[in-house]
Design an enzyme around this catalytic site. Structure first.
Site, PDB file in Angstrom:
ATOM      1  N   LYS A 187      41.156  64.232  24.486  1.00 28.91           N
ATOM      2  CA  LYS A 187      42.090  65.346  24.230  1.00 28.91           C
ATOM      3  C   LYS A 187      43.401  65.094  24.967  1.00 28.91           C
ATOM      4  CE  LYS A 187      42.493  67.813  28.245  1.00 28.91           C
ATOM      5  NZ  LYS A 187      43.190  67.165  29.222  1.00 28.91           N
ATOM      6  N   ASP A 209      36.670  71.890  31.077  1.00 25.77           N
ATOM      7  CA  ASP A 209      37.148  71.459  29.748  1.00 25.77           C
ATOM      8  C   ASP A 209      36.013  71.270  28.731  1.00 25.77           C
ATOM      9  OD1 ASP A 209      39.859  71.413  30.250  1.00 25.77           O
ATOM     10  OD2 ASP A 209      39.917  69.283  30.783  1.00 25.77           O
TER      11      ASP A 209
END
Ligand code: C5P
Length: 297
Positions: A11, A137
């Site tokens: 990401k 996350d």
């Protein structure tokens, strides 16, 4: 099903704001998250012996309880009373300790894959809750695509798909500790904060140049000061036709958006040779619409 092969994608953050410090030691954040197609491969096989056997292509990578893949498998085996063990093979490409959520993505992919391999009756919400205990996350890495992440990073709102683009990822040859960056972070040093609402409207309008013009990561105030190479690589990408360039997460990876493959490759060659960056990849934006539902692939 005895075996499953899955991708764990990296990401980037197109916006990252710190809005406060929490009592649990974490920070309240507002981030725009975007999955990209650079990925690790994970293969999980049921084994007759109990226990978890994790191996990887990188000799230095811990393959025990220090690895989030191991911890993810262990949590599900314990919570769901799975009687069998697993053999897990990891092929790692995503640079480690890079601001790309490589470890969190491996963890998320392992949770989703174990659920499928053993037919576990766990909802996405429950899986994200388990993920949150392993890393801030991880819930986003289960969700993937374009999202607004708030709180520690676990309060997620799905955003429309991101405009198609080539993404150059360059991790300078330095190691940055996320806890150390957050510890050093001071709101007083921040001169510019992201306009998250503006970013969201640019995403809604499929306006890549608008997104690039509004990208902002307040953690750059810490990492860029300590490592000027980050600023240099950003400038190099902009000089080589990047529409925008920024540091991802707590760094040190710098990314740039390009409209053509050729421009991306030209920038890659320049950054690789000028700054001796070995961990450099040209990839693309990953949008969830390409792969419906909660599929891990
Ligand atoms: O949750 P995770 O282990 O991935 O977080 C790594 C570190 O990053 C935390 O120990 C903390 O120092 C910092 N962090 C933070 N606030 C967040 C997320 C991470 O301070 N929202």
């Amino acid at each position: 099903m005895d075996k499953i092969d899955i991708f764990a994608r990296a990401k980037i953050n197109t916006a990252l704001d710190v809005t406060g410090k929490r009592e649990d030691g974490y920070h309240d954040l507002r981030m725009i998250m975007q999955t990209v197609n650079l990925c690790d491969n994970i293969s999980i096989e049921k084994s007759k012996e109990t226990g978890i056997e994790l191996t990887s292509n990188l000799a230095w990578l811990p393959c025990d309880g220090r690895n989030l893949i191991y911890r993810a498998a262990e949590v599900l085996i314990d919570r769901c009373g799975i009687k069998k063990g697993v053999k897990i093979k990891l092929f790692k490409r995503i640079p480690a300790a890079a601001g790309l959520a490589g470890g969190s993505s491996d963890c998320a992919a392992t949770l989703v894959a174990m659920r499928r391999l053993f037919g576990l009756n766990i909802s996405n919400t429950e899986l994200m809750k388990i993920g949150e205990e392993l890393g801030a996350d991880v819930p986003y890495c289960i969700m993937r695509g374009t999202a607004l992440a708030e709180g520690k990073g676990e309060i997620l709102t799905r955003l429309p798909a991101f405009p198609d683009a080539y993404v150059l990822l360059a991790k300078p040859p330095i190691n940055v500790s996320t806890p150390a960056v957050f510890k050093e972070f001071s709101m007083d040093k921040v001169e510019k904060r992201p306009d998250i609402e503006k970013m969201i409207s640019c995403i809604e309008n499929n306006d890549l140049q608008g997104i690039c013009d509004n990208m902002c990561n307040v953690l750059e105030t810490v990492t860029e000061k300590n490592y000027p190479i980050i600023k240099d690589i950003k400038q190099a990408m902009l000089d080589h036709k990047a529409l925008g360039s920024m540091m991802s997460g707590s760094g040190p990876t710098v990314f740039g958006f390009f409209t053509t493959y050729e421009d991306g490759i030209e920038a890659l060659k320049f950054v690789r040779s000028t700054y001796h960056v070995k961990e450099i990849y040209l990839t693309t934006v990953f949008n969830i619409k390409q792969h419906k539902g909660t599929s891990v692939n």
